[in-house]
Write a protein that holds these residues in place. Sequence first.
Motif, PDB file in Angstrom:
ATOM      1  N   PRO A   1      28.981  60.833  70.061  1.00 15.04           N
ATOM      2  CA  PRO A   1      29.248  59.465  69.606  1.00 15.04           C
ATOM      3  C   PRO A   1      28.904  58.444  70.695  1.00 15.04           C
ATOM      4  O   PRO A   1      29.286  58.623  71.861  1.00 15.04           O
ATOM      5  CB  PRO A   1      30.753  59.472  69.327  1.00 15.04           C
ATOM      6  N   PRO A   2      28.185  57.377  70.342  1.00 19.17           N
ATOM      7  CA  PRO A   2      27.875  56.330  71.325  1.00 19.17           C
ATOM      8  C   PRO A   2      29.065  55.388  71.478  1.00 19.17           C
ATOM      9  O   PRO A   2      29.316  54.524  70.639  1.00 19.17           O
ATOM     10  CB  PRO A   2      26.664  55.613  70.699  1.00 19.17           C
ATOM     11  N   ILE A   3      29.808  55.558  72.553  1.00 16.46           N
ATOM     12  CA  ILE A   3      31.064  54.837  72.778  1.00 16.46           C
ATOM     13  C   ILE A   3      30.971  54.032  74.066  1.00 16.46           C
ATOM     14  O   ILE A   3      30.618  54.566  75.123  1.00 16.46           O
ATOM     15  CB  ILE A   3      32.249  55.817  72.862  1.00 16.46           C
ATOM     16  N   PHE A   4      31.302  52.755  73.984  1.00 13.13           N
ATOM     17  CA  PHE A   4      31.368  51.936  75.191  1.00 13.13           C
ATOM     18  C   PHE A   4      32.574  52.335  76.043  1.00 13.13           C
ATOM     19  O   PHE A   4      33.656  52.630  75.514  1.00 13.13           O
ATOM     20  CB  PHE A   4      31.524  50.457  74.833  1.00 13.13           C
ATOM     21  N   LEU A   5      32.384  52.302  77.353  1.00 12.73           N
ATOM     22  CA  LEU A   5      33.492  52.455  78.290  1.00 12.73           C
ATOM     23  C   LEU A   5      33.919  51.076  78.777  1.00 12.73           C
ATOM     24  O   LEU A   5      33.130  50.125  78.776  1.00 12.73           O
ATOM     25  CB  LEU A   5      33.069  53.318  79.476  1.00 12.73           C
TER      26      LEU A   5
ATOM     27  N   HIS B   1      26.344  54.044  82.228  1.00 10.44           N
ATOM     28  CA  HIS B   1      26.651  54.529  80.877  1.00 10.44           C
ATOM     29  C   HIS B   1      26.476  53.415  79.847  1.00 10.44           C
ATOM     30  O   HIS B   1      25.760  53.565  78.854  1.00 10.44           O
ATOM     31  CB  HIS B   1      28.084  55.061  80.838  1.00 10.44           C
ATOM     32  N   ASN B   2      27.129  52.274  80.086  1.00 11.30           N
ATOM     33  CA  ASN B   2      27.080  51.178  79.116  1.00 11.30           C
ATOM     34  C   ASN B   2      25.684  50.570  79.024  1.00 11.30           C
ATOM     35  O   ASN B   2      25.220  50.216  77.937  1.00 11.30           O
ATOM     36  CB  ASN B   2      28.113  50.108  79.470  1.00 11.30           C
ATOM     37  N   SER B   3      25.005  50.451  80.142  1.00 15.47           N
ATOM     38  CA  SER B   3      23.668  49.859  80.140  1.00 15.47           C
ATOM     39  C   SER B   3      22.691  50.705  79.328  1.00 15.47           C
ATOM     40  O   SER B   3      21.827  50.173  78.623  1.00 15.47           O
ATOM     41  CB  SER B   3      23.150  49.704  81.571  1.00 15.47           C
ATOM     42  N   SER B   4      22.820  52.022  79.418  1.00 17.45           N
ATOM     43  CA  SER B   4      21.921  52.889  78.660  1.00 17.45           C
ATOM     44  C   SER B   4      22.158  52.751  77.162  1.00 17.45           C
ATOM     45  O   SER B   4      21.207  52.814  76.362  1.00 17.45           O
ATOM     46  CB  SER B   4      22.105  54.349  79.089  1.00 17.45           C
TER      47      SER B   4
ATOM     48  N   ASP C   1      17.306  46.455  70.256  1.00 19.28           N
ATOM     49  CA  ASP C   1      16.356  45.932  69.272  1.00 19.28           C
ATOM     50  C   ASP C   1      17.032  45.589  67.944  1.00 19.28           C
ATOM     51  O   ASP C   1      16.462  44.887  67.115  1.00 19.28           O
ATOM     52  CB  ASP C   1      15.232  46.924  69.023  1.00 19.28           C
ATOM     53  N   ARG C   2      18.288  46.054  67.760  1.00 18.35           N
ATOM     54  CA  ARG C   2      19.005  45.782  66.514  1.00 18.35           C
ATOM     55  C   ARG C   2      20.222  44.908  66.707  1.00 18.35           C
ATOM     56  O   ARG C   2      20.666  44.265  65.752  1.00 18.35           O
ATOM     57  CB  ARG C   2      19.464  47.099  65.870  1.00 18.35           C
ATOM     58  N   ILE C   3      20.772  44.894  67.924  1.00 24.49           N
ATOM     59  CA  ILE C   3      22.028  44.183  68.161  1.00 24.49           C
ATOM     60  C   ILE C   3      21.869  43.288  69.370  1.00 24.49           C
ATOM     61  O   ILE C   3      21.382  43.715  70.427  1.00 24.49           O
ATOM     62  CB  ILE C   3      23.194  45.176  68.385  1.00 24.49           C
ATOM     63  N   ASN C   4      22.317  42.055  69.245  1.00 25.49           N
ATOM     64  CA  ASN C   4      22.272  41.104  70.348  1.00 25.49           C
ATOM     65  C   ASN C   4      23.547  41.209  71.161  1.00 25.49           C
ATOM     66  O   ASN C   4      24.571  40.615  70.830  1.00 25.49           O
ATOM     67  CB  ASN C   4      22.092  39.676  69.805  1.00 25.49           C
ATOM     68  N   PHE C   5      23.501  41.999  72.239  1.00 23.12           N
ATOM     69  CA  PHE C   5      24.680  42.192  73.087  1.00 23.12           C
ATOM     70  C   PHE C   5      24.799  41.043  74.091  1.00 23.12           C
ATOM     71  O   PHE C   5      23.807  40.488  74.531  1.00 23.12           O
ATOM     72  CB  PHE C   5      24.596  43.504  73.848  1.00 23.12           C
TER      73      PHE C   5
END
Length: 240
Positions: free
Chosen positions: A212-216, A226-229, A236-240
């Motif tokens: 699962p792609p989970i933010f820390l 981790h978060n940067s990757s 390309d789909r989400i404006n972070f």
Amino acid sequence: MSYLLQAAELLERLDRDTGDQLNSISREIAHRLKDKGIIHVFGCGHSSLIAQEPYYRAGGLVPVRPILVEPLMLHEGAVKSSQFEKQPGFIQSYLEKEDIREGDVFLVISTSGRNPAPIDAAIYAREKGAYVIGMLSMDYADNFPSRHPSGKRLEELVEEVVDTQIRAGDTSQEAEGVPQAFAPMSSVIGAALLQDLIARVILSFRDIGETPPIFLSGNVEGVQEHNSSLVERYKDRINF
């Protein structure tokens, strides 16, 4: 009974009543995320606050994107937001600028389920091929007709209905000497239900053999890489 105990009681009831449904929904979402889909979340007014809740969230899924239509949010004027939500077709030009694709998930949050903006959003997302879920209170269904030109309510236009069980009018308490019912519950319950669904999606993602792609949390050491990757994966789909 205190507000906190009322909320806890409702959440316990929702866990019993919706657990199996949310597990089923979570499995569908996990498969779509595996196939490069993302989760869009939309709401107007206070529901827009719930839509922002799981976005860029420590401990939460990365591919979650709120659809932020500023005139339908509170910070540009709550009265105007309420008026625009009831205006048929208002949201169309905003939706046409959104990157909603076949294979995505689209969650519409609307406590009453009767206003045109969330209904139009659900219709548009289904036309785009997204898996559309409505989070609303079915207590409104029998006595509060749609304001949409089609005459249809939100629950008639989505593929899954998650009933928040919020009392019509969004109040939970009454007291002697207070002329109106008070203590809204929709934000607390909506945010909790949404996070419960996200947690189930994470477990479903694991169950199909995916990580699962989970933010820390950015407030602990050693998480930047981790978060940067993950940001790089979905930028390309989400404006972070």
